[in-house]
Scaffold this active site. Structure first.
Site, PDB file in Angstrom:
ATOM      1  CD  GLU A  90     145.618 -16.583 -75.193  1.00 31.58           C
ATOM      2  OE1 GLU A  90     145.282 -16.283 -76.350  1.00 31.58           O
ATOM      3  OE2 GLU A  90     145.953 -17.741 -74.868  1.00 31.58           O
ATOM      4  CG  ASP A 131     148.742 -20.175 -74.942  1.00 33.53           C
ATOM      5  OD1 ASP A 131     148.337 -19.479 -75.881  1.00 33.53           O
ATOM      6  OD2 ASP A 131     148.410 -21.372 -74.773  1.00 33.53           O
TER       7      ASP A 131
END
Length: 709
Positions: free
Chosen positions: A438, A409
């Site tokens: 990400e 993340d």
């Protein structure tokens, strides 16, 4: 600096001290400051600068010739004999501190054996550490400081299942904390718990996993432990629990498969689990009173208690999390763990900050906290012991729980060197480990060339990134205020050129190039964030009848699964998942977030289409190329009045010499005549078997695949 404090002193380098003195105390003026050593002697400091800070405090920068020994209690005394502890502050951010106290051993945390249990806590700035074993009665053990600021206690006996806490004297004050490396805890992290993994063992089914050779062979499927089995109609007994994902032969009331069996039937290769570590915003004693996805870390190495069948049993959560992973393995599915190492839920109450203040979280040169995560703190991953913690944590999940890779993340908050080190370690443990994340460019306080984002993808060749170019141009804009903006598959043929880049993994020179290789591109149009693609279509294609939106939805799924790169699906996407139009449902109710298995009954045609596109991808190796050079050599394009035609010249090992993918997002019917007979491999109905033609029709809003042997 708290306004109720008259005097504070911070060690910001080995001989540099920042002092704040309240202007309510002698107008903030002092001409003399001393360092008081642990033996009681005083050493005069040199005042380097003086300024008024925010009108309430005088700020002094002073230096000392005293050789500060980290971990010893010092005081600063001013000329009126007011004294305060010297706090170890920004000194923890210096390279000298990092090197001096870097500990490379693998024995931090709690390690039970047959004869004794060893506790080791890294706390270099602490002056005392006490281990408390909770029970009736509680027992305390004074820890002994060893090399590199590691405090140790050895207690007789295997303490498996025992609860414990640490009491740390740091910066002149006592604080109580759980163990940041703990492997389990009581409900809501009130105490850490000793775990002997040998006593919570489960049967291992890793031998059931099929070979996994190339990253592009992966087909990722994201789900939440809670959402996937929350609905009563799922037929799952242990709903919203780890064990719910171990159950087979679960069905809807009408006999349609759900849960684990559904995933197996779909044909994906990897299940990506949204956070399963211990997170903060669900009360484990009352798990149904609160909802949260879990992107708010509390304990990185502890399974989430609300997913356990009994959150009050600290050993059960460990065993059931292990059982869940092995249930996937038994079915031939690899497990990717969604990790949030970029921030914690609340820095001030987190064990990191309690035990070694100022060290674990990224700050500017003046001490201001970095907030690239937009959660009021950023993990300082390029600190050596922070990097070691992240490596050890990943190792814990791979060794103790047998996970097969990680999804990071907000990976752009972390640094390139840390991410490459995690890849190297993961590949050493499991050569087929998959690492992706990400790669957005987050505004964290880190030089641009060090951020683990897409702009630095060339420095991280073994890491894949979520491809937002693919998402924005295939589906359409994702942000809430641009919900009405279409992409190519939702009807804007002006994105035809962008669609060429998307279908080649955005890695081919001459087109829009984001990545060096297709193995770095995770292609998706839907994930847990933002609107589901079905809800997006309802907004941006309001003029369409429902059957047209279904066709466009299939068109997006087909594009994801037949593009070069690594395809990614969000659970329920294959049966038009809806969240009732909610853009960000991270703390919405179960009724919004639960996977609605009754929709599967209504949209079996989309389910079968998704299954067929997955099967087609697996059948055709030319859809899973691993280099941009291969793609550039074998792929060409043709435009047909808004329709895109992707043409493959295939390798000798392929079952077909040539392959054509026709993507028609328009309302027009197109007719094509090949110079020889071709096989129609798939159309809007899914896979076809043995259909040969020379004159073909491409219907509106469809993707059609042709092959020539």
């Amino acid at each position: 600096m708290r306004k109720t404090v008259r005097f504070e002193a911070h060690l910001d380098d080995y001989n540099l001290i920042t002092i704040y003195l309240s202007r309510l105390f002698y107008n903030g003026k002092s001409d003399l400051f001393y360092v008081k050593k642990p033996d009681g002697t005083l050493r005069k400091c040199q005042i380097l600068s003086y300024e008024i800070s925010s009108g309430d405090y005088a700020k002094y920068m002073v230096s000392t010739t005293e050789s500060i020994v980290i971990g010893q209690p010092y005081e600063i005394v001013e000329e009126h004999s007011l004294r305060v502890p010297l706090q170890y502050s920004l000194i923890t951010k210096t390279d000298r501190f990092d090197k001096e106290f870097y500990y490379e051993g693998d024995d931090l945390g709690c390690h039970p054996s047959k004869r004794h249990t060893d506790f080791a806590l890294w706390a270099p700035t602490a002056t005392r550490v006490i281990l408390e074993l909770l029970g009736s009665p509680a027992k305390v053990h004074e820890a002994v400081r060893h090399e590199k600021g590691v405090w140790r206690v050895q207690v007789p006996g295997n303490l498996h299942g025992h609860r414990y806490l640490y009491h740390i004297l740091v910066n002149g004050a006592w604080t109580t904390s759980t163990d940041p490396i703990a492997r389990s805890s009581t409900a809501n992290n009130t105490a850490s718990v000793v775990v002997d993994y040998a006593q919570v063992s489960v049967e291992n089914f890793s031998h059931c996993l099929p070979p996994f050779i190339r990253p592009t062979d992966a087909i990722l499927y994201e789900l939440s432990v809670r959402d996937f089995t929350a609905q009563p109609e799922s037929g799952v007994t242990h709903r919203s629990k780890f064990l719910g994902l171990t159950e087979s032969k679960t069905t809807t009331p009408n006999g349609i498969s759900t849960g684990l069996d559904h995933i197996v039937e779909l044909g994906v290769t990897h299940v990506q689990l949204m956070p399963i570590y211990d997170f903060a915003t669900v009360d484990e004693d009352n798990p149904h009173a609160f909802y949260n996805w879990g992107y708010d870390p509390l304990q990185y190495n502890v399974p989430e208690g609300s997913y356990s069948s009994d959150p009050s049993d600290p050993l059960l959560r460990v065993k059931e999390a292990r059982q869940m992973v092995q249930a996937f393995h038994q079915k031939g599915l690899r497990v990717i763990m969604d990790v949030v190492y970029n921030h914690v839920y609340d820095m001030d109450t987190n064990a990191f900050e309690k035990i070694v203040p100022y060290y674990y979280f990224r700050r500017s040169a003046t001490g201001a906290l970095s907030n690239g995560s937009f959660c009021n703190n950023d993990i300082d991953s390029n600190r050596l012991m922070v990097r070691k913690f992240l490596l050890d944590s990943c190792k814990c999940w791979m060794e103790a729980y047998d996970v097969d890779g990680f999804r990071f993340d907000l990976m752009g908050v972390l640094d390139v060197d840390t991410m490459n080190a995690i890849v190297a370690q993961s590949k050493a443990l499991k050569p087929d480990a998959l690492i992706y994340g990400e790669g957005w460019n987050m505004p964290t306080i880190l030089p641009e060339d060090l951020k683990a984002n897409m702009g630095n993808q060339a420095k991280m060749p073994m890491i894949a990134h979520f491809n937002d170019f693919f998402r924005e141009h295939v589906k359409g804009k994702t942000s809430h205020d641009e919900i009405g903006v279409k992409g190519y598959c939702s009807g804007d043929v002006n994105y035809l050129e962008a669609m060429k880049s998307a279908m080649t993994g955005t890695c081919v020179p001459g087109l829009v190039k984001v990545f060096d290789q297709p193995t770095q591109s995770v292609n998706y149009v839907e994930c847990h964030d933002n609107h589901t693609s079905w809800d997006k279509l309802k907004e941006c294609c309001k003029e369409d009848a429902r059957d047209v939106r279904i066709k466009k939805h299939k068109l997006m799924i087909g594009s994801v699964l037949l593009a070069q790169g690594i395809p990614f699906l969000h659970s329920g996407q294959e049966f038009c998942r809806t969240k009732n139009g909610q853009h960000n449902s991270y703390r919405s109710s179960d009724s919004i977030n639960q996977v609605d298995w009754l929709r599967k009954e209504r949209h079996m045609d989309v389910v079968r289409y998704t299954q067929d596109m997955i099967a087609l991808r697996k059948r055709l190796p030319m859809l899973r190329m691993t280099s941009s050079a291969q793609i550039a050599q074998r792929v060409s394009f043709r435009n047909f009045d808004g329709m895109l035609i992707v043409h493959y010249v295939c390798e000798k090992k392929s079952p077909y010499a040539e392959l054509w993918i026709y993507i028609n997002p328009t309302n027009q019917i197109y007719y094509e005549r090949f110079d020889d007979f071709v096989e129609i491999l798939a159309n809007e109905a899914g896979l076809l078997d043995g259909v040969i033609a020379q004159n073909v029709t491409i219907n509106p809003y469809t993707l059609v695949v042709f092959g020539r042997k």
